[in-house]
Design a protein around this motif. Structure first.
Motif, PDB file in Angstrom:
ATOM      1  N   ALA A   1      -5.459  -8.557   0.231  1.00 44.09           N
ATOM      2  CA  ALA A   1      -6.305  -7.456   0.703  1.00 44.09           C
ATOM      3  C   ALA A   1      -7.633  -7.526  -0.006  1.00 44.09           C
TER       4      ALA A   1
ATOM      5  N   TYR B   1      -2.973   0.470  -4.012  1.00 41.49           N
ATOM      6  CA  TYR B   1      -2.457  -0.760  -3.465  1.00 41.49           C
ATOM      7  C   TYR B   1      -2.293  -1.837  -4.524  1.00 41.49           C
TER       8      TYR B   1
ATOM      9  N   THR C   1      -9.034  -7.713   6.472  1.00 42.51           N
ATOM     10  CA  THR C   1      -7.783  -7.103   6.025  1.00 42.51           C
ATOM     11  C   THR C   1      -6.699  -7.411   7.034  1.00 42.51           C
ATOM     12  N   ASP C   2      -5.605  -7.938   6.546  1.00 36.92           N
ATOM     13  CA  ASP C   2      -4.464  -8.201   7.423  1.00 36.92           C
ATOM     14  C   ASP C   2      -3.910  -6.914   7.993  1.00 36.92           C
ATOM     15  N   THR C   3      -3.210  -7.070   9.097  1.00 36.38           N
ATOM     16  CA  THR C   3      -2.472  -5.949   9.653  1.00 36.38           C
ATOM     17  C   THR C   3      -1.488  -5.412   8.624  1.00 36.38           C
ATOM     18  N   GLN C   4      -1.414  -4.111   8.531  1.00 36.31           N
ATOM     19  CA  GLN C   4      -0.438  -3.482   7.649  1.00 36.31           C
ATOM     20  C   GLN C   4       0.798  -3.086   8.451  1.00 36.31           C
TER      21      GLN C   4
ATOM     22  N   PHE D   1       4.035  -0.776   8.473  1.00 39.72           N
ATOM     23  CA  PHE D   1       4.439   0.468   7.826  1.00 39.72           C
ATOM     24  C   PHE D   1       5.944   0.663   7.819  1.00 39.72           C
ATOM     25  N   GLY D   2       6.418   1.320   6.781  1.00 44.19           N
ATOM     26  CA  GLY D   2       7.792   1.763   6.712  1.00 44.19           C
ATOM     27  C   GLY D   2       7.956   3.117   7.378  1.00 44.19           C
TER      28      GLY D   2
ATOM     29  N   PHE E   1       0.842  -1.192   0.000  1.00 47.40           N
ATOM     30  CA  PHE E   1       0.000   0.000   0.000  1.00 47.40           C
ATOM     31  C   PHE E   1       0.884   1.252   0.000  1.00 47.40           C
TER      32      PHE E   1
END
Lengths: 118, 112
Positions: A99, A48, A104-107, A109-110, A33
């Protein structure tokens, strides 16, 4: 690597320049995403991918924004002819599953790329 | 279109005080709900999530949230905050494939 990485961490561009922002997701994660976060606001969805397929690009603000994930791993967000209103933090996130549907799976993040357009 | 509203932009508490951060969303159908936290200098990370089942969800570090469908709310709570809870908190909703909508965040400052 252990987490999502993004490069560069900071980018200063002159108005009208093209920029490319890179995202390395967690290895094996299917979904990726991109979000844009303006100062004082929450992340706003841009687009996404599921593997190499771009399934939703409804959040891209204009046709100057383009994203790709050609091999289903690394992704690049490109902004052409940058404008001052493009200044923001660009966040990438990945998740292990598909997705799709209602779950929705946990995202993950960077750290984001902070883009400043002068 | 789905939207998320976080009522408090900045909350200041003393250590040991109780915390409740409000989150309301607008969407009439089934949703997945999340709270994310961003500690100073760190990435956004998941605090807790609700998909289905028990509307009282427990997360990391003693946080919990309650999903009240009739009020379209998913408020975050913690009985006793610590200085290390100082961070920005984001509520997010996902109503259909892929796209998550975030609130504008609440900055929590805990005074030692």
């Amino acid at each position: 690597g252990a987490g999502v990485s993004q490069s560069p961490r900071y980018k200063v561009a002159k108005r009208g320049q093209d920029v490319a922002l890179r995202c390395d997701p967690i290895s094996g994660h299917v979904s990726l995403f991109w979000y844009q976060q303006a100062l004082g606001q929450g992340p706003e969805f841009l687009t996404y991918f599921q593997n190499e397929a771009q399934l939703d690009k409804s959040g891209l603000p204009s046709d100057r924004f383009f994203a790709e994930r050609p091999e289903g791993s690394v992704s690049t967000l490109k902004i052409q002819r940058t404008q001052q209103e493009d200044s923001a933090v660009y966040l990438c996130a990945s998740s292990p599953g598909l997705a799709g549907g209602l779950r929705t799976d946990t995202q993950y993040f960077g750290p984001g790329t902070r883009l400043t357009v002068l | 279109a789905q939207s998320v509203s976080q009522h408090n932009h900045h909350v200041i508490l003393s250590e040991a005080a109780s915390l409740e951060l409000g989150c309301n969303y607008s969407y009439g159908g089934t949703v997945n709900l999340f709270w994310y936290v961003q500690y100073p200098g760190q990435h956004l990370q998941l605090l807790l999530k609700y998909f289905s089942g028990d509307p009282l969800v427990k997360g990391i570090k003693g946080f919990e949230a309650e999903f009240i469908k009739s009020k379209f709310s998913f408020n975050l709570r913690k009985p006793s905050v610590q200085w290390s809870d100082t961070a920005e908190y984001f509520c997010a909703v996902n109503a259909y494939a892929g796209k998550s909508t975030f609130g504008d965040g609440t900055t929590l400052t805990v005074k030692p």
